[in-house]
Design an enzyme around this catalytic site. Structure first.
Site, mmCIF file in Angstrom:
data_model
loop_
_atom_site.group_PDB
_atom_site.id
_atom_site.type_symbol
_atom_site.label_atom_id
_atom_site.label_comp_id
_atom_site.label_asym_id
_atom_site.label_seq_id
_atom_site.Cartn_x
_atom_site.Cartn_y
_atom_site.Cartn_z
ATOM 1 N N LYS A 137 0.766 -1.190 -0.012
ATOM 2 C CA LYS A 137 0.009 -0.075 0.131
ATOM 3 C C LYS A 137 0.862 1.372 0.092
ATOM 4 O O LYS A 137 2.125 1.186 0.243
ATOM 5 C CB LYS A 137 -1.027 -0.117 1.312
ATOM 6 C CG LYS A 137 -1.914 -1.104 1.268
ATOM 7 C CD LYS A 137 -2.891 -1.137 2.449
ATOM 8 C CE LYS A 137 -3.862 -2.165 2.477
ATOM 9 N NZ LYS A 137 -4.826 -1.938 3.301
ATOM 10 N N TYR A 183 -12.485 -2.584 -3.334
ATOM 11 C CA TYR A 183 -12.999 -2.484 -1.901
ATOM 12 C C TYR A 183 -14.589 -2.321 -1.860
ATOM 13 O O TYR A 183 -15.092 -2.015 -0.763
ATOM 14 C CB TYR A 183 -12.328 -1.273 -1.007
ATOM 15 C CG TYR A 183 -10.921 -1.520 -0.541
ATOM 16 C CD1 TYR A 183 -10.586 -2.750 0.340
ATOM 17 C CD2 TYR A 183 -9.940 -0.605 -1.007
ATOM 18 C CE1 TYR A 183 -9.104 -2.849 0.641
ATOM 19 C CE2 TYR A 183 -8.526 -0.838 -0.633
ATOM 20 C CZ TYR A 183 -8.236 -1.937 0.063
ATOM 21 O OH TYR A 183 -7.053 -1.993 0.609
ATOM 22 N N ASN A 201 -2.001 0.283 7.619
ATOM 23 C CA ASN A 201 -1.434 -1.182 7.606
ATOM 24 C C ASN A 201 -0.517 -1.909 6.623
ATOM 25 O O ASN A 201 -0.501 -3.115 6.550
ATOM 26 C CB ASN A 201 -2.627 -2.239 8.035
ATOM 27 C CG ASN A 201 -3.711 -2.315 7.073
ATOM 28 O OD1 ASN A 201 -3.512 -1.940 6.002
ATOM 29 N ND2 ASN A 201 -4.727 -3.143 7.396
ATOM 30 N N HIS A 220 -2.157 -5.290 1.423
ATOM 31 C CA HIS A 220 -3.254 -6.174 1.210
ATOM 32 C C HIS A 220 -2.962 -7.370 0.769
ATOM 33 O O HIS A 220 -2.029 -7.652 -0.126
ATOM 34 C CB HIS A 220 -4.051 -5.414 0.183
ATOM 35 C CG HIS A 220 -5.162 -6.115 -0.325
ATOM 36 N ND1 HIS A 220 -6.584 -6.021 0.048
ATOM 37 C CD2 HIS A 220 -5.470 -6.922 -1.340
ATOM 38 C CE1 HIS A 220 -7.208 -7.040 -0.582
ATOM 39 N NE2 HIS A 220 -6.383 -7.257 -1.291
#
Ligand code: IDP
Ligand code: MG
Length: 154
Positions: free
Chosen positions: A13, A53, A116, A119
């Protein structure tokens, strides 16, 4: 692709690239024995972000998630190997880095659920859908790797 192998979509990301952690993330997948079969650096547009998403549409974090994933480049990849979908999920750790075990990518490098780093598709069905969203058939290279029998028993 051998019958017992899977393919999964992995994204480093925007925070991963900005923080210079792309190599560290890729290394972990490579060291585990997974094989990269597609890879590109791209700026995701809003339409692709919303499709990728789609399962999260309507949730409070959705607008911020789309904004974040389109804010700076990502490295999109397809990784192949035995149990690849589950293996990548384990290597990533829990969605919230605060709940991720040390030794996982999010547990070693992250603090915030909205930053985070990586993915990975969450099921074989999601993997198939997501790989097709990011890559054409032509962009996926089914290359032989001579070390294969030292990683997976034939
Ligand atoms: P996953 O990435 O571990 O599969 P998902 O539940 O599919 O997690 O959520 C997709 C992404 O949306 C997460 O990686 C995270 O960046 C973001 N996200 C999920 N839940 C929250 C939240 O409660 N607040 C902010 N961002 C979230
Ligand atoms: Mg997910």
């Amino acid at each position: 692709m051998p019958a017992k192998e899977q393919r999964t979509l992995v994204l480093v990301k925007p925070d991963g690239l900005q923080r210079g952690l792309m190599g560290a993330i890729i290394s972990r997948l490579e060291q585990r024995g997974l094989k990269p079969v597609a890879m590109k650096l791209i700026l995701i547009d809003t339409a692709l972000a919303r499709r990728h998403y789609a399962a999260h549409e309507g949730k409070a974090f959705f607008p911020g998630l789309v904004q974040f994933i389109t804010s700076s480049p990502v490295v999109a990849m397809v990784w192949q190997g035995k149990g690849a979908v589950e293996v990548v999920r384990q290597l990533m750790g829990a969605t919230d880095p605060l709940k991720s075990a040390p030794g996982t990518l999010r547990g070693d490098y992250g603090l915030d659920i909205g930053r985070n780093l990586v993915h990975g598709s969450d099921s074989p069905e999601a993997a198939e859908r997501e790989v097709a969203l990011f890559f054409s058939q032509k962009e996926i290279v089914d290359w032989p790797r001579s070390v294969e029998p030292w990683i997976t028993e034939p």
